[in-house]
Design an enzyme around this catalytic site. Structure first.
Site, PDB file in Angstrom:
ATOM      1  N   ALA A 299       0.932  -1.175   0.058  1.00 42.76           N
ATOM      2  CA  ALA A 299      -0.019   0.036   0.302  1.00 42.76           C
ATOM      3  C   ALA A 299       0.917   1.243  -0.047  1.00 42.76           C
ATOM      4  CB  ALA A 299      -0.936   0.150   1.392  1.00 42.76           C
TER       5      ALA A 299
ATOM      6  N   LYS B 274      -3.894   8.942  15.010  1.00 41.92           N
ATOM      7  CA  LYS B 274      -4.399  10.196  15.372  1.00 41.92           C
ATOM      8  C   LYS B 274      -6.013   9.560  15.224  1.00 41.92           C
ATOM      9  CE  LYS B 274      -1.364  11.617  15.692  1.00 41.92           C
ATOM     10  NZ  LYS B 274      -0.001  11.090  15.729  1.00 41.92           N
TER      11      LYS B 274
ATOM     12  N   LEU C 237       3.572   8.479  24.750  1.00 41.56           N
ATOM     13  CA  LEU C 237       2.656   9.374  25.389  1.00 41.56           C
ATOM     14  C   LEU C 237       1.440   9.487  24.449  1.00 41.56           C
ATOM     15  CD1 LEU C 237       4.711  12.456  26.729  1.00 41.56           C
ATOM     16  CD2 LEU C 237       3.985  10.110  27.873  1.00 41.56           C
TER      17      LEU C 237
ATOM     18  N   MET D   5      12.114  13.219  12.424  1.00 42.89           N
ATOM     19  CA  MET D   5      11.574  12.104  11.899  1.00 42.89           C
ATOM     20  C   MET D   5      10.030  12.511  11.792  1.00 42.89           C
ATOM     21  SD  MET D   5      13.155   8.535  12.995  1.00 42.89           S
ATOM     22  CE  MET D   5      14.644   8.046  12.400  1.00 42.89           C
TER      23      MET D   5
ATOM     24  N   HIS E 135     -12.312  37.306  18.166  1.00 47.92           N
ATOM     25  CA  HIS E 135     -12.566  36.793  19.642  1.00 47.92           C
ATOM     26  C   HIS E 135     -14.077  36.243  19.568  1.00 47.92           C
ATOM     27  CE1 HIS E 135     -13.121  37.464  23.759  1.00 47.92           C
ATOM     28  NE2 HIS E 135     -14.407  37.973  23.490  1.00 47.92           N
TER      29      HIS E 135
HETATM   30  P1  FAD Z   1       7.965   6.286   5.573  1.00 46.03           P
HETATM   31  O1  FAD Z   1       6.609   6.749   5.992  1.00 46.03           O
HETATM   32  O2  FAD Z   1       8.372   5.351   6.620  1.00 46.03           O
HETATM   33  O3  FAD Z   1       7.835   5.193   4.247  1.00 46.03           O
HETATM   34  C1  FAD Z   1       9.050   4.652   3.669  1.00 46.03           C
HETATM   35  C2  FAD Z   1       8.432   3.581   2.866  1.00 46.03           C
HETATM   36  O4  FAD Z   1       9.286   2.887   2.219  1.00 46.03           O
HETATM   37  C3  FAD Z   1       7.615   2.518   3.582  1.00 46.03           C
HETATM   38  O5  FAD Z   1       6.435   2.311   3.087  1.00 46.03           O
HETATM   39  C4  FAD Z   1       8.457   1.215   3.359  1.00 46.03           C
HETATM   40  O6  FAD Z   1       7.453   0.121   3.173  1.00 46.03           O
HETATM   41  C5  FAD Z   1       9.215   1.497   1.907  1.00 46.03           C
HETATM   42  N1  FAD Z   1      10.366   0.852   1.869  1.00 46.03           N
HETATM   43  C6  FAD Z   1      11.389   0.573   2.567  1.00 46.03           C
HETATM   44  N2  FAD Z   1      12.316   0.097   2.026  1.00 46.03           N
HETATM   45  C7  FAD Z   1      11.977  -0.359   0.885  1.00 46.03           C
HETATM   46  C8  FAD Z   1      12.463  -0.922  -0.142  1.00 46.03           C
HETATM   47  N3  FAD Z   1      13.679  -1.302  -0.222  1.00 46.03           N
HETATM   48  N4  FAD Z   1      11.717  -1.055  -1.260  1.00 46.03           N
HETATM   49  C9  FAD Z   1      10.459  -0.528  -1.481  1.00 46.03           C
HETATM   50  N5  FAD Z   1       9.963   0.185  -0.381  1.00 46.03           N
HETATM   51  C10 FAD Z   1      10.658   0.205   0.544  1.00 46.03           C
HETATM   52  N6  FAD Z   1       4.857  12.327  12.053  1.00 46.03           N
HETATM   53  C11 FAD Z   1       4.142  13.461  11.983  1.00 46.03           C
HETATM   54  O7  FAD Z   1       4.732  14.375  11.530  1.00 46.03           O
HETATM   55  N7  FAD Z   1       3.062  13.468  12.541  1.00 46.03           N
HETATM   56  C12 FAD Z   1       2.347  12.464  13.296  1.00 46.03           C
HETATM   57  O8  FAD Z   1       1.370  12.759  13.762  1.00 46.03           O
HETATM   58  C13 FAD Z   1       3.237  11.252  13.368  1.00 46.03           C
HETATM   59  N8  FAD Z   1       2.487  10.284  13.907  1.00 46.03           N
HETATM   60  C14 FAD Z   1       3.323   9.065  13.944  1.00 46.03           C
HETATM   61  C15 FAD Z   1       2.815   7.997  14.705  1.00 46.03           C
HETATM   62  C16 FAD Z   1       3.672   6.699  14.828  1.00 46.03           C
HETATM   63  C17 FAD Z   1       3.155   5.700  15.512  1.00 46.03           C
HETATM   64  C18 FAD Z   1       4.872   6.536  14.029  1.00 46.03           C
HETATM   65  C19 FAD Z   1       5.603   5.378  14.072  1.00 46.03           C
HETATM   66  C20 FAD Z   1       5.178   7.953  13.195  1.00 46.03           C
HETATM   67  C21 FAD Z   1       4.678   9.062  13.274  1.00 46.03           C
HETATM   68  N9  FAD Z   1       5.010  10.089  12.586  1.00 46.03           N
HETATM   69  C22 FAD Z   1       4.494  11.146  12.501  1.00 46.03           C
HETATM   70  C23 FAD Z   1       6.383  10.083  11.827  1.00 46.03           C
HETATM   71  C24 FAD Z   1       5.969   9.740  10.276  1.00 46.03           C
HETATM   72  O9  FAD Z   1       5.256   8.545   9.982  1.00 46.03           O
HETATM   73  C25 FAD Z   1       7.389   9.574   9.578  1.00 46.03           C
HETATM   74  O10 FAD Z   1       8.098  10.627   9.881  1.00 46.03           O
HETATM   75  C26 FAD Z   1       7.068   9.749   8.019  1.00 46.03           C
HETATM   76  O11 FAD Z   1       6.255   8.669   7.622  1.00 46.03           O
HETATM   77  C27 FAD Z   1       8.503   9.461   7.286  1.00 46.03           C
HETATM   78  O12 FAD Z   1       7.964   9.389   5.910  1.00 46.03           O
HETATM   79  P2  FAD Z   1       9.042   8.783   4.822  1.00 46.03           P
HETATM   80  O13 FAD Z   1       8.401   9.025   3.590  1.00 46.03           O
HETATM   81  O14 FAD Z   1      10.453   9.364   5.241  1.00 46.03           O
HETATM   82  O15 FAD Z   1       9.312   7.342   5.410  1.00 46.03           O
HETATM   83  P1  NAI Z   2      11.062   9.595  20.756  1.00 47.16           P
HETATM   84  O1  NAI Z   2      12.606   9.837  20.382  1.00 47.16           O
HETATM   85  O2  NAI Z   2      10.280  10.590  20.834  1.00 47.16           O
HETATM   86  O3  NAI Z   2      11.115   9.193  22.213  1.00 47.16           O
HETATM   87  C1  NAI Z   2      11.848   8.183  22.826  1.00 47.16           C
HETATM   88  C2  NAI Z   2      12.119   8.124  24.322  1.00 47.16           C
HETATM   89  O4  NAI Z   2      12.567   6.804  24.779  1.00 47.16           O
HETATM   90  C3  NAI Z   2      12.915   9.268  24.925  1.00 47.16           C
HETATM   91  O5  NAI Z   2      12.212   9.948  25.916  1.00 47.16           O
HETATM   92  C4  NAI Z   2      14.141   8.524  25.150  1.00 47.16           C
HETATM   93  O6  NAI Z   2      14.826   9.137  26.211  1.00 47.16           O
HETATM   94  C5  NAI Z   2      13.711   7.097  25.879  1.00 47.16           C
HETATM   95  N1  NAI Z   2      14.324   6.014  25.746  1.00 47.16           N
HETATM   96  C6  NAI Z   2      15.591   5.697  24.775  1.00 47.16           C
HETATM   97  N2  NAI Z   2      16.047   4.585  25.247  1.00 47.16           N
HETATM   98  C7  NAI Z   2      15.367   4.149  26.348  1.00 47.16           C
HETATM   99  C8  NAI Z   2      15.667   2.967  27.356  1.00 47.16           C
HETATM  100  N3  NAI Z   2      16.520   1.923  27.030  1.00 47.16           N
HETATM  101  N4  NAI Z   2      14.710   2.900  28.412  1.00 47.16           N
HETATM  102  C9  NAI Z   2      13.659   3.880  28.411  1.00 47.16           C
HETATM  103  N5  NAI Z   2      13.733   4.698  27.857  1.00 47.16           N
HETATM  104  C10 NAI Z   2      14.315   4.958  26.893  1.00 47.16           C
HETATM  105  O7  NAI Z   2      10.770   8.245  19.965  1.00 47.16           O
HETATM  106  P2  NAI Z   2       9.383   7.486  19.669  1.00 47.16           P
HETATM  107  O8  NAI Z   2       8.431   7.974  20.790  1.00 47.16           O
HETATM  108  O9  NAI Z   2       9.737   6.275  19.729  1.00 47.16           O
HETATM  109  O10 NAI Z   2       9.002   8.059  18.356  1.00 47.16           O
HETATM  110  C11 NAI Z   2       9.793   7.942  17.041  1.00 47.16           C
HETATM  111  C12 NAI Z   2       9.327   9.068  16.264  1.00 47.16           C
HETATM  112  O11 NAI Z   2       8.462   9.047  15.650  1.00 47.16           O
HETATM  113  C13 NAI Z   2       9.760  10.407  16.756  1.00 47.16           C
HETATM  114  O12 NAI Z   2      11.097  10.908  16.422  1.00 47.16           O
HETATM  115  C14 NAI Z   2       8.764  11.225  16.329  1.00 47.16           C
HETATM  116  O13 NAI Z   2       9.139  12.444  15.710  1.00 47.16           O
HETATM  117  C15 NAI Z   2       7.913  10.666  15.307  1.00 47.16           C
HETATM  118  N6  NAI Z   2       6.662  10.462  15.976  1.00 47.16           N
HETATM  119  C16 NAI Z   2       5.971  11.642  15.644  1.00 47.16           C
HETATM  120  C17 NAI Z   2       4.687  11.869  16.125  1.00 47.16           C
HETATM  121  C18 NAI Z   2       4.082  13.255  16.021  1.00 47.16           C
HETATM  122  O14 NAI Z   2       4.623  13.978  15.470  1.00 47.16           O
HETATM  123  N7  NAI Z   2       2.975  13.524  16.748  1.00 47.16           N
HETATM  124  C19 NAI Z   2       3.868  11.112  16.768  1.00 47.16           C
HETATM  125  C20 NAI Z   2       4.553   9.669  16.758  1.00 47.16           C
HETATM  126  C21 NAI Z   2       5.844   9.364  16.453  1.00 47.16           C
END
Ligand code: FAD
Ligand code: NAI
Length: 469
Positions: free
Chosen positions: A39, A53, A189, A322, A448
């Protein structure tokens, strides 16, 4: 252009890759995008931003109906959870949005190639779609947009049922009685909030002595206090030293870093959310000589070119936050630069939002960063408790904080804890993008009653002339 010959082959169909593919096609390039997950939309649409979300929204509504509507004089009777339907709503949204990207690919004449891409040389990508046959694509330029994956925690084996990453935590078939979250970052969180609202007891174990290390310290402290009030149990300065899984759950051993005390903690589900790592495995980077940095990220120059001139990289797989919007902007700008245009990304004005309740949003420098850089700054602050709309909508929790350069009054950072912080930060980003001063925001008329008025008041407070405090 003959079959399998392209101007650009994008590997990865996430927000970075699919946006780059669309922009490149708009600019006249013949484009193919290789994606292996079956996908489009990447982590963000399939197992990240969007499903999280959806569950955050549904669980917040559930909690409101269960506990808070009565406070407004709305009696709902017995409220019960239909988790299967809630998960179904999430899956439906994800399905519709990922299909939407396929439609955009068709509209823009982009080839969607299903399978895992591997770079064979500076201008060829081999695609393995699980069958025995491999398709070879030739490209003038290759863009790596393969994103990131959950970082593992040594000693804990992820099975996505008992010990889960965010992917498993988005699809639990029943509400755990006790969920232990390892890592008090964004994922921990947000997803901890989902399951707590649905009835789980949530304990968060964090290695550092604070939550959300990237965030402004005062904001993080406020968020921690609010989440604690909601029922989160935080064990800070604590490390997980081991874990074992049984049929009924997981037992973790944890050690307090301050007291050296060791204890056991039992959970039905453990969420490992200790960060994410760039996804570069199986791409053939060593073979072609694409350089990585010491954190495993692909090294690029300011035009997103890797150490091989025809190969580019963007999004989670390179340095920087990220975030989906960062990946999207890089995708757009990278395609424009490939087409000979000049592009622009201001890395000082990329917002970050945590979708807890209340939300937290930030752009620019934190107080800690300004202190470290020796910048002379002035703080303007305004509490939502003094904002009429916020009081009505959410009880007035949180505040807006603006950090402005003392000499020039230029806005250097904006930090918001409040119910609509994620939308509010947009104005602050625009202000910073245009190099606004705090006075510029203060002299802009704000409707407001809106929560946005708190931003104006915080800007007024930089010059110590806020009206409502
Ligand atoms: P990705 O979205 O990871 O896409 C990469 C794609 O490459 C994947 O589909 C993978 O299958 C594909 N791929 C990898 N290797 C290969 C290969 N060799 N051949 C073909 N395909 C391949 N960011 C926000 O800004 N707001 C949020 O609210 C937010 N919430 C998040 C919640 C969670 C639970 C997680 C895990 C992340 C969240 N993020 C959020 C982070 C966000 O998802 C990433 O920063 C973003 O998706 C990165 O985009 P990208 O295109 O770099 O990579
Ligand atoms: P994060 O980097 O936000 O938090 C990881 C936390 O784990 C940190 O507080 C760190 O100190 C702690 N940690 C690391 N090693 C540990 C250990 N061994 N034991 C206990 N604590 C430890 O990473 P997270 O939450 O996994 O998210 C990954 C990425 O996904 C983030 O960089 C974020 O940018 C992206 N993301 C963004 C969202 C958004 O924009 N709303 C939502 C979810 C993810």
């Amino acid at each position: 252009m003959t079959d399998n010959k392209y101007d650009l082959v994008v590997i990865g169909g996430g927000p970075g890759g699919y946006v780059a593919a669309i922009r490149a096609a708009q600019l006249g390039m013949q484009v193919a995008c290789v994606e292996k997950r079956g996908a489009l939309g990447g982590t963000c649409l399939n197992v990240g931003c969007i499903p999280s979300k959806s569950l955050l929204h549904s669980s917040e509504e559930f909690e409101k109906a269960e506990h808070h509507l009565a406070d407004l004089g709305i009696k709902t009777g017995g409220v019960s959870l239909d988790l299967k339907t809630m998960l179904g709503v999430k899956d439906k949204v994800v399905g519709e949005l990922t299909q939407g990207i396929e439609y955009l690919f068709k509209k823009n004449g982009i080839g969607y190639i299903k399978g895992a891409g591997r770079i064979e040389s500076a201008d060829t990508v081999a695609v393995n779609n699980g069958n025995k046959t491999t398709q070879t694509l030739t490209a003038k330029k290759i863009l790596i947009a393969t994103g990131s994956e959950a970082a593992p925690l040594p000693g804990l084996e992820i099975d996505e049922k008992r010990i889960v990453t965010s992917t498993g935590a988005l699809a639990l078939s029943k509400v755990p009685k006790h969920m232990v979250v390892i890592g008090a970052g964004v994922i921990g969180l947000e997803l901890g909030s989902v399951w707590r609202r649905l009835g789980a007891e949530v304990t968060v174990i964090e290695f550092l002595d604070r939550i959300t290390p990237e965030m402004d310290g005062e904001v993080a402290k406020t968020l921690r206090r609010i989440l604690k009030k909601q029922g989160f149990d935080f064990k800070l300065s604590t490390k997980v030293t081991g874990g074992s899984t049984t049929k009924s759950g997981v037992t973790l051993t944890i050690e307090s870093l301050k007291k050296g005390k060791t204890e056991e903690i039992k959970a039905d589900v453990v969420l490992v959310s200790v960060g994410r790592k760039p996804h570069t495995e199986g791409l053939g980077l060593e073979l072609v000589g694409v350089d990585l940095d010491n954190l495993g990220r692909i090294v690029t120059d300011d035009h997103f070119r890797t150490s091989i001139p025809s190969i580019y990289a963007i999004g989670d797989v390179i340095a920087g936050p990220m975030l989906a919007h960062k990946a999207e902007d890089e995708g757009m700008v990278c395609a424009e630069m490939m087409a000979g245009q000049s592009g622009h990304i201001n890395y000082d004005a990329i917002p970050g939002v945590i979708y807890t309740s209340p939300e937290v949003a930030a752009v620019g420098a934190t107080e800690e960063q300004l202190k470290e850089d020796g910048v002379d700054y002035t703080v303007g602050k305004f509490p939502f408790a003094a904002n009429a709309r916020a009081k009505i909508v959410s009880g007035g929790e949180g505040f807006v904080k603006i950090l402005a350069d003392t000499a020039s009054d230029r806005v250097l950072g904006v930090h918001i804890v409040g119910s609509d912080a994620g939308n509010m930060i947009g104005e602050a980003v625009l202000a910073m993008e245009y190099g606004a001063s705090a006075e510029d925001i203060a002299r802009t008329c704000h409707a407001h009653p809106t929560e946005m008025e708190a931003l104006k008041e915080a800007a007024l407070d930089v010059a110590e002339r806020a009206i409502h405090i």
